[in-house]
Design an enzyme around this catalytic site. Structure first.
Site, short mmCIF file in Angstrom:
data_model
loop_
_atom_site.label_atom_id
_atom_site.label_comp_id
_atom_site.label_asym_id
_atom_site.label_seq_id
_atom_site.Cartn_x
_atom_site.Cartn_y
_atom_site.Cartn_z
N ASP A 67 10.31 40.72 -28.82
CA ASP A 67 8.96 41.24 -28.95
C ASP A 67 8.03 40.23 -28.24
O ASP A 67 8.43 39.09 -28.00
CB ASP A 67 8.61 41.32 -30.45
CG ASP A 67 7.13 41.56 -30.69
OD1 ASP A 67 6.56 42.46 -30.04
OD2 ASP A 67 6.54 40.83 -31.53
N ASP A 113 3.93 40.09 -28.56
CA ASP A 113 2.78 39.63 -29.36
C ASP A 113 3.23 39.03 -30.69
O ASP A 113 3.87 39.71 -31.50
CB ASP A 113 1.80 40.78 -29.60
CG ASP A 113 1.14 41.21 -28.30
OD1 ASP A 113 0.50 40.36 -27.68
OD2 ASP A 113 1.29 42.38 -27.92
C1 XBP Z 1 1.44 44.08 -31.04
C2 XBP Z 1 0.41 45.09 -31.03
C3 XBP Z 1 -0.50 45.16 -29.90
C4 XBP Z 1 -1.49 44.06 -29.73
C5 XBP Z 1 -2.56 44.52 -28.80
O1 XBP Z 1 2.56 44.58 -31.79
O2 XBP Z 1 0.33 45.90 -31.90
O3 XBP Z 1 -1.23 46.33 -30.09
O4 XBP Z 1 -2.06 43.74 -30.98
O5 XBP Z 1 -2.05 44.99 -27.61
P1 XBP Z 1 4.05 44.17 -31.41
P2 XBP Z 1 -2.56 46.36 -26.92
O6 XBP Z 1 4.07 42.68 -31.31
O7 XBP Z 1 4.86 44.67 -32.59
O8 XBP Z 1 4.44 44.83 -30.13
O9 XBP Z 1 -4.03 46.43 -27.12
O10 XBP Z 1 -2.15 46.23 -25.48
O11 XBP Z 1 -1.84 47.48 -27.62
MG MG Z 2 4.77 41.29 -32.62
#
Ligand code: XBP
Ligand code: MG
Length: 237
Positions: free
Chosen positions: A7, A9
């Site tokens: 993953d 983020d």
């Molecule tokens: C991460 C997210 C993303 C970020 C923002 O979840 O939910 O939406 O917060 O990015 P994960 P965007 O780590 O489970 O993938 O605005 O590009 O969506």
């Molecule tokens: Mg994440």
């Protein structure tokens, strides 16, 4: 064990505070009176995906919100998200985030041992590129056999779509891979795709439930390939 799937983020890097600032900058630029606090954003992270998160919030502050002919609500969300993404990409390009401890070392050890790497995220391709260009270099894409993101797996976690897409692209069964996540939604998505999952929580996700994870560790600094092989082998039949 043939591949590691990461993953982005919260797992590769602590990005959410930078995402939060970018959302608020977009709201301000568009003249909206929306401003998310840290506490509010921590709760809003229950909704994966920036567009989905904004729409969810919009419905909270305006329960009567209904899509009108021509998709004006979705167009507004898409526009806001474009602006937010530009602010976020800019911040990452200026070095606002760096990889979490142990991430790069584990990736290098895995590649040197002949394992494949992949990405499974809900975020946009430009955001991944900005982060990994800075952290790995201009050839970052060649380090990953598959990249699943918002552009090719639009149904957001906890749905397993992005993991299933990455597994299909790598032509590997889930039992040959280990996933790395930081959140409950991410863990649910990975588990629903049949993946053993190592969790590295962060300040935004420390309170989440991680039942079913292969391991929950503070970060990857003490995690070597040998540990992963041992943990992975213990759950294979
Ligand atoms: C991460 C997210 C993303 C970020 C923002 O979840 O939910 O939406 O917060 O990015 P994960 P965007 O780590 O489970 O993938 O605005 O590009 O969506
Ligand atoms: Mg994440």
């Amino acid at each position: 064990m043939k591949a590691l799937i990461f993953d982005v983020d919260g797992t590769l890097a602590d990005t959410e505070a930078v995402h939060l600032r970018a959302f608020n900058q977009a709201f301000e630029q568009e003249g909206l009176d929306w401003h998310w606090t840290l506490a509010q954003y921590t709760e809003l992270l229950a909704i994966s995906g920036g567009k989905e998160r904004m729409l969810h919030f919009w419905r909270q502050v305006n329960p009567d919100l209904t899509e009108v002919g021509g998709g004006a609500v979705q167009a507004t969300i898409d526009h806001l998200h474009e602006i937010k993404t530009a602010f976020y990409e800019d911040a990452v390009n200026q070095g606002a985030v760096s990889l979490r401890p142990g991430v790069l070392a584990l990736m290098s050890e895995a590649r040197a041992a002949g394992l494949q790497l992949a990405i499974a995220t809900t975020t946009s391709p430009v955001n991944i590129a900005a982060l990994l260009r800075g952290a790995i270099g201009p050839d970052w894409r060649s380090h990953f056999l598959a990249v699943g993101d918002a552009s090719n797996a639009p149904i957001k976690k906890p749905h397993p779509q992005v993991y299933l897409k990455v597994l299909a692209d790598m032509a590997l069964p889930a039992r040959d891979c280990v996933a790395f996540e930081d959140s409950a939604n991410g863990l649910q998505a990975a588990m629903a795709a049949g993946l053993s999952t190592v969790i590295t929580p962060n300040d935004f996700t420390a309170h989440h439930a991680f039942q079913g994870a292969l391991r929950v560790v503070p970060d990857l600094s003490a995690v070597k390939l040998a540990h992963l092989r041992e943990w992975h082998a213990a759950v294979q039949h």
